[in-house]
Design an enzyme around this catalytic site. Structure first.
Site, PDB file in Angstrom:
ATOM      1  N   ILE A   1       9.251  62.222 -46.588  1.00 24.66           N
ATOM      2  CA  ILE A   1       8.787  63.382 -45.800  1.00 24.66           C
ATOM      3  C   ILE A   1       7.640  62.981 -44.861  1.00 24.66           C
ATOM      4  O   ILE A   1       6.543  62.654 -45.330  1.00 24.66           O
ATOM      5  CB  ILE A   1       8.284  64.537 -46.709  1.00 24.66           C
ATOM      6  CG1 ILE A   1       9.215  64.751 -47.904  1.00 24.66           C
ATOM      7  CG2 ILE A   1       8.092  65.822 -45.909  1.00 24.66           C
ATOM      8  CD1 ILE A   1       8.708  65.776 -48.914  1.00 24.66           C
TER       9      ILE A   1
ATOM     10  N   GLY B   1       4.585  63.953 -42.260  1.00 21.23           N
ATOM     11  CA  GLY B   1       3.713  65.095 -41.957  1.00 21.23           C
ATOM     12  C   GLY B   1       3.270  65.861 -43.184  1.00 21.23           C
ATOM     13  O   GLY B   1       3.342  67.096 -43.216  1.00 21.23           O
ATOM     14  N   CYS B   2       2.770  65.148 -44.211  1.00 25.62           N
ATOM     15  CA  CYS B   2       2.429  65.811 -45.490  1.00 25.62           C
ATOM     16  C   CYS B   2       0.944  66.088 -45.679  1.00 25.62           C
ATOM     17  O   CYS B   2       0.528  66.444 -46.779  1.00 25.62           O
ATOM     18  CB  CYS B   2       2.929  64.970 -46.660  1.00 25.62           C
ATOM     19  SG  CYS B   2       4.713  64.932 -46.769  1.00 25.62           S
TER      20      CYS B   2
ATOM     21  N   ILE C   1       3.545  73.001 -44.321  1.00 27.60           N
ATOM     22  CA  ILE C   1       4.862  73.035 -44.967  1.00 27.60           C
ATOM     23  C   ILE C   1       5.187  71.695 -45.642  1.00 27.60           C
ATOM     24  O   ILE C   1       5.657  71.670 -46.783  1.00 27.60           O
ATOM     25  CB  ILE C   1       5.944  73.409 -43.907  1.00 27.60           C
ATOM     26  CG1 ILE C   1       5.697  74.827 -43.370  1.00 27.60           C
ATOM     27  CG2 ILE C   1       7.351  73.280 -44.487  1.00 27.60           C
ATOM     28  CD1 ILE C   1       6.525  75.220 -42.160  1.00 27.60           C
ATOM     29  N   GLY C   2       4.910  70.590 -44.952  1.00 25.27           N
ATOM     30  CA  GLY C   2       5.221  69.259 -45.490  1.00 25.27           C
ATOM     31  C   GLY C   2       4.502  69.025 -46.811  1.00 25.27           C
ATOM     32  O   GLY C   2       5.088  68.504 -47.778  1.00 25.27           O
TER      33      GLY C   2
ATOM     34  N   SER D   1      13.094  75.544 -36.454  1.00 21.51           N
ATOM     35  CA  SER D   1      12.373  76.804 -36.288  1.00 21.51           C
ATOM     36  C   SER D   1      13.382  77.859 -35.851  1.00 21.51           C
ATOM     37  O   SER D   1      14.421  77.515 -35.264  1.00 21.51           O
ATOM     38  CB  SER D   1      11.311  76.637 -35.198  1.00 21.51           C
ATOM     39  OG  SER D   1      10.775  77.882 -34.830  1.00 21.51           O
TER      40      SER D   1
ATOM     41  N   TYR E   1       7.824  74.377 -26.664  1.00 18.23           N
ATOM     42  CA  TYR E   1       8.053  74.222 -28.112  1.00 18.23           C
ATOM     43  C   TYR E   1       9.493  74.614 -28.448  1.00 18.23           C
ATOM     44  O   TYR E   1      10.213  73.870 -29.125  1.00 18.23           O
ATOM     45  CB  TYR E   1       7.058  75.093 -28.886  1.00 18.23           C
ATOM     46  CG  TYR E   1       7.278  75.081 -30.381  1.00 18.23           C
ATOM     47  CD1 TYR E   1       6.860  73.997 -31.145  1.00 18.23           C
ATOM     48  CD2 TYR E   1       7.903  76.149 -31.022  1.00 18.23           C
ATOM     49  CE1 TYR E   1       7.071  73.976 -32.527  1.00 18.23           C
ATOM     50  CE2 TYR E   1       8.112  76.141 -32.395  1.00 18.23           C
ATOM     51  CZ  TYR E   1       7.692  75.051 -33.147  1.00 18.23           C
ATOM     52  OH  TYR E   1       7.909  75.040 -34.500  1.00 18.23           O
TER      53      TYR E   1
HETATM   54  P1  NAD Z   1       1.018  71.718 -39.699  1.00 28.65           P
HETATM   55  O1  NAD Z   1       0.282  71.410 -38.443  1.00 28.65           O
HETATM   56  O2  NAD Z   1       0.227  72.125 -40.896  1.00 28.65           O
HETATM   57  O3  NAD Z   1       1.945  70.497 -40.129  1.00 28.65           O
HETATM   58  C1  NAD Z   1       2.483  69.573 -39.236  1.00 28.65           C
HETATM   59  C2  NAD Z   1       2.255  68.213 -39.819  1.00 28.65           C
HETATM   60  O4  NAD Z   1       2.857  67.227 -38.966  1.00 28.65           O
HETATM   61  C3  NAD Z   1       0.754  67.886 -39.900  1.00 28.65           C
HETATM   62  O5  NAD Z   1       0.468  67.353 -41.163  1.00 28.65           O
HETATM   63  C4  NAD Z   1       0.557  66.870 -38.798  1.00 28.65           C
HETATM   64  O6  NAD Z   1      -0.494  65.953 -39.061  1.00 28.65           O
HETATM   65  C5  NAD Z   1       1.918  66.191 -38.805  1.00 28.65           C
HETATM   66  N1  NAD Z   1       2.192  65.432 -37.583  1.00 28.65           N
HETATM   67  C6  NAD Z   1       2.005  65.797 -36.297  1.00 28.65           C
HETATM   68  N2  NAD Z   1       2.336  64.770 -35.477  1.00 28.65           N
HETATM   69  C7  NAD Z   1       2.749  63.753 -36.275  1.00 28.65           C
HETATM   70  C8  NAD Z   1       3.213  62.439 -36.043  1.00 28.65           C
HETATM   71  N3  NAD Z   1       3.300  61.938 -34.797  1.00 28.65           N
HETATM   72  N4  NAD Z   1       3.570  61.670 -37.098  1.00 28.65           N
HETATM   73  C9  NAD Z   1       3.471  62.141 -38.364  1.00 28.65           C
HETATM   74  N5  NAD Z   1       3.001  63.368 -38.655  1.00 28.65           N
HETATM   75  C10 NAD Z   1       2.654  64.166 -37.621  1.00 28.65           C
HETATM   76  O7  NAD Z   1       2.084  72.847 -39.341  1.00 28.65           O
HETATM   77  P2  NAD Z   1       3.377  73.353 -40.151  1.00 28.65           P
HETATM   78  O8  NAD Z   1       3.535  74.759 -39.784  1.00 28.65           O
HETATM   79  O9  NAD Z   1       3.318  72.958 -41.566  1.00 28.65           O
HETATM   80  O10 NAD Z   1       4.554  72.538 -39.403  1.00 28.65           O
HETATM   81  C11 NAD Z   1       5.544  71.795 -40.079  1.00 28.65           C
HETATM   82  C12 NAD Z   1       6.867  71.957 -39.346  1.00 28.65           C
HETATM   83  O11 NAD Z   1       7.281  73.311 -39.416  1.00 28.65           O
HETATM   84  C13 NAD Z   1       6.796  71.616 -37.862  1.00 28.65           C
HETATM   85  O12 NAD Z   1       7.936  70.867 -37.483  1.00 28.65           O
HETATM   86  C14 NAD Z   1       6.806  72.983 -37.195  1.00 28.65           C
HETATM   87  O13 NAD Z   1       7.358  72.931 -35.901  1.00 28.65           O
HETATM   88  C15 NAD Z   1       7.681  73.769 -38.154  1.00 28.65           C
HETATM   89  N6  NAD Z   1       7.527  75.225 -38.082  1.00 28.65           N
HETATM   90  C16 NAD Z   1       6.311  75.818 -38.249  1.00 28.65           C
HETATM   91  C17 NAD Z   1       6.215  77.202 -38.156  1.00 28.65           C
HETATM   92  C18 NAD Z   1       4.885  77.927 -38.294  1.00 28.65           C
HETATM   93  O14 NAD Z   1       4.809  79.101 -37.944  1.00 28.65           O
HETATM   94  N7  NAD Z   1       3.853  77.290 -38.801  1.00 28.65           N
HETATM   95  C19 NAD Z   1       7.353  77.972 -37.906  1.00 28.65           C
HETATM   96  C20 NAD Z   1       8.582  77.339 -37.765  1.00 28.65           C
HETATM   97  C21 NAD Z   1       8.656  75.969 -37.858  1.00 28.65           C
END
Ligand code: NAD
Length: 314
Positions: free
Chosen positions: A7, A9-10, A14-15, A140, A153
């Site tokens: 995984i 982005g942890c 969400i990750g 998304s 986005y």
């Molecule tokens: P978040 O910012 O908490 O998590 C995103 C994670 O990705 C972070 O840990 C960040 O450091 C990491 N990241 C960013 N660029 C990176 C890279 N180049 N290499 C490795 N890691 C990287 O936000 P989240 O909401 O947990 O987002 C997770 C996923 O869920 C994303 O793909 C986002 O598009 C999707 N999403 C989020 C929402 C929302 O409302 N939060 C809704 C739908 C989908």
């Protein structure tokens, strides 16, 4: 045997929740390789994981935007064997496009689109060889329906959906499954920070009317939508686990039943006018909510809303 789950982005959101939920599976069915760009940001993950760190959870550095980083991470994984890839890393971008540089737009595609492709290209050949594997993408609802002022986005998530929908057909021949997880709004630190940041920005290059619509019409309604419909990262983790463990995982997986009507509108009217006009009225007309309700009732009458199902977190 334990399934190896990779995984990206942890460090947050969400990750982090997916990594912890899978690593804490009471039957210990998963070995989670949780990765992040900078392992100095590991504390929140390790705190949430507790005693499973070093057992069912390991931590590696990985930047989805770097070939070198991805390759280096793979060399640290035993036999480079991955059963399930959960492409989670992603970044958001919101605002009038007049004030967003092309470079900033490209960064979104570098992470959300090319980042996903880079990861898939890395794990796919071995999965094909073994005739087994599951590729999951945290996409998304905006990968299915465009949302005002989220142009770039949404485009990055649409691109990813198109890429994966095409690939899914070929991979099925190799018994490799592709699934998209499609959350609506999710409460993460990232979302609140983005709303605070953009409300303080000046938006050079955008005309005053556009800035007004963005700051005084879109932003408040977006906060309302987050408050009314927002799920938690844990909800998304539960849905993802459910998709992973399904006998026949679906390709599309909306996590929020309240988004089903929005997606159904697209299929209800092939001209696209129903979606565009409904969103227009929702944003700009006081009576918008009435029209939305009417449109939904119309869709229910024709039956198109009943055709789609959602993955419930429960
Ligand atoms: P978040 O910012 O908490 O998590 C995103 C994670 O990705 C972070 O840990 C960040 O450091 C990491 N990241 C960013 N660029 C990176 C890279 N180049 N290499 C490795 N890691 C990287 O936000 P989240 O909401 O947990 O987002 C997770 C996923 O869920 C994303 O793909 C986002 O598009 C999707 N999403 C989020 C929402 C929302 O409302 N939060 C809704 C739908 C989908």
């Amino acid at each position: 045997a334990q399934k190896v789950v990779l995984i990206p982005g942890c460090s947050s959101g969400i990750g982090l929740r997916i990594a912890v939920m899978l690593a804490r599976d009471h039957m210990e069915r998963y070995h989670v390789i949780a990765t992040m760009r900078d392992v100095k940001r590991k504390n929140k993950l390790l705190e949430a994981a507790g005693d499973v760190y070093g057992k069912t959870l390991s931590l590696l550095t990985l930047d989805v935007c770097s070939d070198e980083s991805v390759k280096h991470c793979m060399t640290r994984i035993k036999d480079q064997h991955i059963d399930i890839l959960i492409n989670n890393a992603g970044i958001g971008l919101v605002g009038p496009i007049e004030s967003i540089s092309l470079d900033d737009m490209k960064k979104v595609f570098e992470t959300n689109f090319f980042g996903v492709i880079r990861m898939i290209k890395e794990v796919m050949p071995d999965m094909k060889k073994r005739r087994a594997g599951h590729i999951i993408v945290i996409s998304s609802a905006m990968g299915l329906q465009g949302v005002v002022f989220n142009d770039v986005y949404a485009a990055s998530k649409f691109a990813t959906e198109g890429f994966c929908e095409s690939l899914a057909v070929q991979l099925l021949k190799f018994n490799v499954i592709v699934s998209m997880i499609e959350p609506g709004p999710v409460h993460t630190e990232f979302e609140m920070k983005m709303i605070t940041d953009v409300s303080q920005t000046e938006f050079p290059g955008a005309d005053p009317d556009t800035v007004h619509y963005f700051k005084n019409v879109y932003l408040p309604s977006s906060v309302d939508i987050f408050e009314a419909l927002g799920q938690t990262p844990d909800d998304i983790a539960k849905c993802t686990k459910k998709v992973m463990e399904a006998a026949c995982p679906g390709f599309h997986n909306l996590t929020n039943p309240l988004y089903t009507p929005i997606v159904a509108m697209k299929f209800a009217d092939e001209t696209g006018d129903l979606s565009v006009h409904t969103f227009y009225h929702m944003l700009f007309n006081m009576t918008g909510i009435m029209r939305v309700t009417l449109n939904i009732i119309k869709c229910l009458t024709c039956g198109c809303l009943r055709r789609r199902t959602t993955i419930s977190p429960h």
